[in-house]
Write an enzyme that holds these catalytic residues in place. Structure first.
Site, PDB file in Angstrom:
ATOM      1  N   LYS A  52       0.846  -1.201   0.000  1.00 22.86           N
ATOM      2  CA  LYS A  52       0.000   0.000   0.000  1.00 22.86           C
ATOM      3  C   LYS A  52       0.880   1.249   0.000  1.00 22.86           C
ATOM      4  O   LYS A  52       0.649   2.198  -0.750  1.00 22.86           O
ATOM      5  CB  LYS A  52      -0.918   0.002   1.239  1.00 22.86           C
ATOM      6  CG  LYS A  52      -2.073  -0.981   1.137  1.00 22.86           C
ATOM      7  CD  LYS A  52      -2.823  -1.171   2.446  1.00 22.86           C
ATOM      8  CE  LYS A  52      -3.890  -2.268   2.272  1.00 22.86           C
ATOM      9  NZ  LYS A  52      -4.612  -2.592   3.511  1.00 22.86           N
ATOM     10  N   GLN A  96      -4.846  -1.417   9.722  1.00 18.28           N
ATOM     11  CA  GLN A  96      -4.802  -2.729   9.080  1.00 18.28           C
ATOM     12  C   GLN A  96      -5.428  -3.794   9.976  1.00 18.28           C
ATOM     13  O   GLN A  96      -5.120  -3.889  11.161  1.00 18.28           O
ATOM     14  CB  GLN A  96      -3.338  -3.082   8.741  1.00 18.28           C
ATOM     15  CG  GLN A  96      -3.151  -4.381   7.986  1.00 18.28           C
ATOM     16  CD  GLN A  96      -3.690  -4.357   6.559  1.00 18.28           C
ATOM     17  OE1 GLN A  96      -3.898  -3.277   5.961  1.00 18.28           O
ATOM     18  NE2 GLN A  96      -3.936  -5.510   5.997  1.00 18.28           N
ATOM     19  N   ASP A 119     -11.188   3.111   4.220  1.00 23.14           N
ATOM     20  CA  ASP A 119     -11.687   1.735   4.112  1.00 23.14           C
ATOM     21  C   ASP A 119     -13.203   1.681   3.893  1.00 23.14           C
ATOM     22  O   ASP A 119     -13.731   0.642   3.492  1.00 23.14           O
ATOM     23  CB  ASP A 119     -11.392   0.976   5.418  1.00 23.14           C
ATOM     24  CG  ASP A 119     -10.112   0.173   5.354  1.00 23.14           C
ATOM     25  OD1 ASP A 119      -9.818  -0.367   4.276  1.00 23.14           O
ATOM     26  OD2 ASP A 119      -9.433   0.058   6.389  1.00 23.14           O
TER      27      ASP A 119
END
Ligand code: GUN
Length: 281
Positions: A52, A96, A119
């Site tokens: 990422k 995460q 997200d």
């Protein structure tokens, strides 16, 4: 059969995003920034987070990883999120998953400012998506959606079968397809006669985590099939779809790897830029 080349399409999307970042830098003299919090040392999470960061930097975003040991206290993470929420140089925040057991996932997700929730997991964004309003959309279903739209721009009236009901994939996937006027059925591991449900689909999205569950005789001729699965098996990584046999019936199919996976990260970059743009309003 048309192989849906997620790797190539994700590279094209990243190129478009890079142009957009360059324009933002020129116009606003600001750099959109993504901050990722990584707790513990799970190897897959470390790899995802590294990828990422690398992709974010490649398109010119500011990118930062904050690493904490496995035994970090929940309150310390919450305090850090408060700090990032206030930090104007941070456009998007991602914690995460999975988290260690002593940390409450929902509490963490709800602490992130919904406008910085790249997200799309915050209940505010989940609610907005299901109401059909503007919202952050989870990266994997967004990637699947973009792949489907490229293959078939007009989805109105199509029958879509989503296999899997997770908050990460199945549920937001269904919402995106509903917005496109699909008739959507969400199925899952307890669905009776899953094969016959699948056979009705003009579009089938498999996101259930069972290696090669979806077989050729589950798929209507000329259906579009999207495989979200990443399953480790003796013969290597396979998806939720039996690729070889399904490729003989489907009109279009994503491979694993090289299908949905690369789109997920590209969509995270897209969401970071969207969050930046929202911060200007
Ligand atoms: N772990 C695996 N996939 C994801 C994702 O899309 N977002 C976050 N935050 N964690 C993940």
């Amino acid at each position: 059969m048309n192989l849906i080349d997620g790797k190539k399409i994700a590279a094209e999307l990243r190129n478009e995003l890079k142009v957009e970042v360059d324009e933002i830098k020129k116009k606003f003299k600001k750099v959109p920034g993504l901050t990722v919090i990584l707790i513990g040392d799970l190897t897959p999470s470390q790899i995802y987070v590294r990828n990422k960061e690398k992709s974010a930097k490649e398109i010119g975003l500011k990118s930062e990883i904050i690493k904490y040991p496995e035994d970090i206290q929940e309150i310390s993470v919450l305090n850090k999120i408060d700090e990032l929420n206030k930090d104007e140089t941070v456009s998007g925040i991602l914690v995460q998953l999975p988290l260690p057991d002593h940390i409450d996932k929902q509490k963490i997700i709800e602490r992130i400012n919904p406008d910085k929730d790249v997200d799309g997991f915050h209940p505010y964004n989940v609610g907005n998506l299901s109401s059909g309003y503007e919202s952050s959309v989870p990266c994997t279903p967004l990637g699947c959606y973009l792949l489907i739209k490229r293959t078939e721009p007009n989805l109105s009236g199509k029958k879509a079968i989503v296999i899997g009901r997770s908050n990460l994939n199945g549920k937001p996937m269904a919402q995106l397809l509903l917005k496109e006027n699909c008739t959507v059925t969400i199925t899952h591991s307890k669905t009776k006669d899953l094969k016959n449900e699948c056979l009705k689909g003009d579009i089938v999205i498999a996101a259930v985590g069972i290696p090669e569950l979806v077989k050729a005789d589950w798929i209507k001729k000329d259906a579009i099939v999207i495989d979200v699965g990443i399953n480790k098996t003796d013969k290597g990584i396979v998806g939720d779809v039996a690729f070889e046999e399904v490729s003989k019936v489907a009109k279009a199919l994503t491979p694993v790897p090289g299908g949905v996976g690369p789109m997920t990260i590209a969509c995270l970059l897209k969401n970071t830029i969207e969050c930046f743009k929202r911060s200007l309003k």
